[in-house]
Design an enzyme around this catalytic site. Structure first.
Site, short mmCIF file in Angstrom:
data_model
loop_
_atom_site.label_atom_id
_atom_site.label_comp_id
_atom_site.label_asym_id
_atom_site.label_seq_id
_atom_site.Cartn_x
_atom_site.Cartn_y
_atom_site.Cartn_z
N ASN A 9 0.77 -1.19 0.16
CA ASN A 9 0.01 -0.01 0.10
C ASN A 9 0.86 1.26 -0.06
OD1 ASN A 9 -1.76 2.02 0.55
ND2 ASN A 9 -2.68 1.07 2.54
N ARG A 94 -2.71 -1.70 -3.62
CA ARG A 94 -3.69 -0.62 -3.34
C ARG A 94 -3.25 0.46 -4.42
NH1 ARG A 94 -4.05 4.42 0.66
NH2 ARG A 94 -6.04 5.36 -0.07
N HIS A 182 -11.15 5.78 -0.55
CA HIS A 182 -11.07 5.10 0.43
C HIS A 182 -11.76 3.96 0.45
CE1 HIS A 182 -9.87 9.05 2.60
NE2 HIS A 182 -8.72 8.20 2.62
N ARG A 243 -4.82 18.46 3.42
CA ARG A 243 -5.69 18.76 2.58
C ARG A 243 -6.89 19.80 3.01
NH1 ARG A 243 -6.52 12.80 0.09
NH2 ARG A 243 -5.01 12.38 1.58
N GLU A 381 -6.92 -2.08 5.45
CA GLU A 381 -7.07 -1.93 4.07
C GLU A 381 -5.87 -3.38 3.43
OE1 GLU A 381 -5.64 2.00 4.08
OE2 GLU A 381 -7.68 2.92 3.16
#
Ligand code: AMP
Length: 409
Positions: A9, A94, A182, A243, A381
């Protein structure tokens, strides 16, 4: 020998990795770790299933300028030399953006890599690093089957209203639409929900709040995505670590035309200098801000929670009501303060917390008199990438594999 799936990832400054047994269902990894601080102060952490931490810093090129290209082959080499008895039979990655064409996991091939390279401008902080990780493994072990799992795929169940901007139709048709991100985290949570105290109520109207350094919300019904706070890029929606989240597009025009900012400067401002870091002027890290005495730190936390609560109400409208809220990712799983401040703002919906359970990061933090169920579920994840990789390869079997040499010192 144990067959394992290597999961990578790759983010802008970190690479999470894990080795999962190549068997059906969600498994605990035999090894999990992270290379962080890439480009500044690279660090390794790794833990085996029994909780031991291998000491391996000295064996990797932890040069401050070591890039993803340097570190991924070194990581693979380390795995070969140190994890005896394991055979890496596949790799899963990912990949943040799958665009409009990719609705599920896909086997790596040259055409796919070309498609994904075209999406780099839509996910400049993530997509290039995932592609580097894939290419490094293609070069090192050409016959290793590799699978990519997209953060955008989970949201393709949304209706067109939720996916379309109010822009001229031709632009929407050219692919300027709300993709959502996500999705691997949301898929993992959706899969786990029936095993939680929600049980069959997990099929109801649920908002999952993935609150990490990147942050978004997903409204689910029957455990499928109905709406999400992120759109065309991973900038829209919630305020994040660095962000800005949703912003009046007029601000962008003003910065470009009025302030003479270049697009490179603007991109840096929006992705790297805003959010918790920009508002606090102290840090992008929620735990650091919680411990900081400056009023600007508290103001940034309050703003993060205010905006999350407002976005939740918007998504509740998309769902036609709300039954449950699930918190996940670094902040969602660990910050009792953030959960408290968000739920406090949703008191008008009848939401209350069990204060003790909230402090303990318990799975159910629902208050006694709460009209909504409120849960904390750790995401994984890497776990969902491993299971999706195995699932795809079981229907597209392969004979190629890579055996890790047995040479533990
Ligand atoms: P992630 O991107 O999911 O790894 O989440 C990273 C974020 O989680 C950072 O802002 C961390 O400060 C935050 N975080 C992790 N642990 C805690 C904690 N105990 N309290 C508050 N924030 C935390």
């Amino acid at each position: 020998m144990t067959d394992v799936t290597l999961v990578l990832n790759a983010g802008s400054s970190s690479i999470k990795f894990a080795l999962f047994p190549a068997v059906e269902g969600v498994q605990e990894p035999v090894l999990r770790g992270k290379l962080s601080g890439i480009g500044s102060h690279p660090r390794f952490t790794a833990q085996t299933r029994d909780g031991t931490t291998p000491n391996w810093d000295a064996q990797l090129p932890l040069h401050p300028r070591a890039s993803h290209e340097d570190l991924i082959p070194a990581l693979f080499d380390w795995l070969e030399r140190h994890d005896d008895g394991l055979t890496i039979t596949a790799a899963g990655h990912r990949v943040v953006h799958g665009g409009r064409e990719h609705h599920g996991p896909a086997r790596v091939c040259p055409t796919l890599l070309d498609d994904l390279a075209e999406l780099i401008p839509l996910a400049p902080n993530h997509q290039p690093h995932s592609l580097v990780a894939i290419q490094c493994l293609v070069d090192a072990v050409p016959r290793l089957p590799q699978v990519v799992c997209f953060d955008t795929s989970f949201h393709r169940t949304q209706d067109s209203m939720a996916q379309t901007f109010a822009l001229p139709r031709a632009l929407s048709e050219s692919g300027i639409v709300r993709y959502g991100f996500h999705g691997l985290s949301y898929q993992y949570i959706a899969d786990r929900l029936p095993e939680t105290p929600l049980g069959t109520r997990s099929e109801g109207r649920v908002i999952v709040a993935h609150l990490g350094n990147g942050a978004s919300l997903c409204a689910m019904r029957q455990r499928r995505s109905v709406a999400t706070s992120m759109g065309f890029t991973a900038l829209e929606g919630l305020m994040m670590g660095q962000r800005c989240g949703s912003l009046d597009p007029g601000v962008l025009l003003h910065l470009l035309d009025g302030k003479g900012m270049s697009t490179t400067e603007l991109r840096h401002l929006l992705y790297e200098e805003s959010g918790l870091l920009g508002v606090s002027g102290i840090s992008n890290d929620m735990a650091e801000l919680e411990a900081h005495p400056a009023p600007e730190a508290r103001e940034a936390i309050e703003m993060f929670c205010y905006r999350a609560a407002c976005e939740m109400t918007s998504l509740a409208t998309a769902l036609g009501g709300l039954d449950s809220i699930v918190f996940t990712a670094g902040i969602g799983e660990n910050s009792a303060l953030v959960r408290h401040l968000i739920i406090q703002r949703l008191a008008w919906l009848g939401a209350t917390l069990d204060t003790d359970a909230n402090q303990r990061n318990a799975t159910s933090i629902t208050g006694k008199d709460s009209a909504l169920e409120i849960l904390v579920i750790p995401t994984d994840e890497e776990g969902i990438i491993a299971s999706e990789t195995r699932r795809l390869l079981s229907v597209q079997p392969t004979s190629s594999h890579r055996t890790i040499q047995q040479s533990r010192p």
